[in-house]
Design an enzyme around this catalytic site. Sequence first.
Site, short mmCIF file in Angstrom:
data_model
loop_
_atom_site.label_atom_id
_atom_site.label_comp_id
_atom_site.label_asym_id
_atom_site.label_seq_id
_atom_site.Cartn_x
_atom_site.Cartn_y
_atom_site.Cartn_z
N PRO A 120 0.80 -1.23 0.00
CA PRO A 120 0.00 0.00 0.00
C PRO A 120 0.84 1.28 0.00
O PRO A 120 0.54 2.22 -0.74
CB PRO A 120 -0.80 -0.10 1.30
CG PRO A 120 -0.74 -1.52 1.70
CD PRO A 120 0.48 -2.12 1.10
N LYS A 121 1.88 1.33 0.80
CA LYS A 121 2.67 2.56 0.92
C LYS A 121 3.36 2.87 -0.41
O LYS A 121 3.32 4.00 -0.91
CB LYS A 121 3.70 2.38 2.03
CG LYS A 121 4.42 3.63 2.49
CD LYS A 121 5.48 4.08 1.55
CE LYS A 121 6.28 5.25 2.12
NZ LYS A 121 7.50 5.46 1.30
N VAL A 122 4.00 1.86 -0.99
CA VAL A 122 4.72 2.06 -2.24
C VAL A 122 3.74 2.39 -3.38
O VAL A 122 3.99 3.29 -4.19
CB VAL A 122 5.59 0.83 -2.58
CG1 VAL A 122 6.12 0.90 -4.00
CG2 VAL A 122 6.74 0.73 -1.59
#
Length: 326
Positions: free
Chosen positions: A250-252
């Site tokens: 999710p972050k990337v």
Amino acid sequence: MKTRFEIDSHEYKGQLNLDLTIKSGQTSQPAWLHKDDYFLELVAIEGKQCLIKIRQEYNDLESPLEIFAESSEDVEEDSIRESVMEIFGLNDDLNDLYDFLRKDPKLEPSIDFCKGLRLFKAHNPFECIISSISSANCSIIRWNRSINDIKMKWGEKFKFDSGIFYTFPSPETLRNVPEHDLEEMQRSEDHLSKEFIFEKNLKSCGVGYRAKFIIKAAEMIGNQIDIDKLTKQSYDAAFDSLLQLPGVGPKVADCILLYGFGYRNSFPVDVWIGRIVSELYFNGEEIKPPKARLFGMEKFGNYAGYVQLYMFHYARKSGLLDSLKK
DNA sequence: ACGCAGGGCGATA
DNA sequence: TATCGCCCTGCG
């Protein structure tokens, strides 16, 4: 072709702090080369490789931007201008953003710490994807070094008076690169000298265990995943597509969507943003990343990307970040 | 010296 | 569905 032109501060809304924008560690791309007052990078414009040199009067956020461009081919000045506007977020209205931030007492102080900070958009979306994968679980200096290494080893070389620059390699090139020393050795067994140094493999770029992810992602891009399609999809659809890539969580994915494709509603949550959100909005109670992400997206809407950027730099400069370390 | 920080993955319950 | 140990490297 050599050309020089200016972009006047009246051509965009709000200020620009060029130095801060380039050095703020956004995962779109490594910081541009900083040399004698200028920032330099090789950028494809109209499909032609063009060296851009850009400079802003030190500490004068209102002065005109000075731009030199140079290419072996002819490139329209208007196209260069458009690219520069796009890369440095000059189409964003910072006055609007500041009006929005001022309405929230938690965010209001960030304005003074981040005056003129803009989203630094990737000039090469594929480079942005690989940068973002490399940045996971990794420091800014380290992934910057890795990406520059990859460019030097497999990019196309361009010489200018101001130095040598390399393009970021295509997915086709990167997917065929050896992963580590052993593989490089096996591939070159026939012509191996005693002094052979293994340095043309991905691990030698310092990407560690992400080497596998990078090669696989390069394989998938152009096959299962079409970059041009991603830019036209809804945020949710593009997010789901990106999660298929190895090394992309999710972050990337949110970083790629924000810095690579300009989805302003994405709110990338790393440990720091998680801690800042919990400190500012949940009385320090621990907030899990998925919850922080939804909170940010819903509360800040199309300002979410900028809020994330401003929150982090504000926290860094104000000392809030240090107080959240443990 | 050595232990920790950093996000994603795959195994576990 | 949530939790946890591991991946690699640079830094304190």
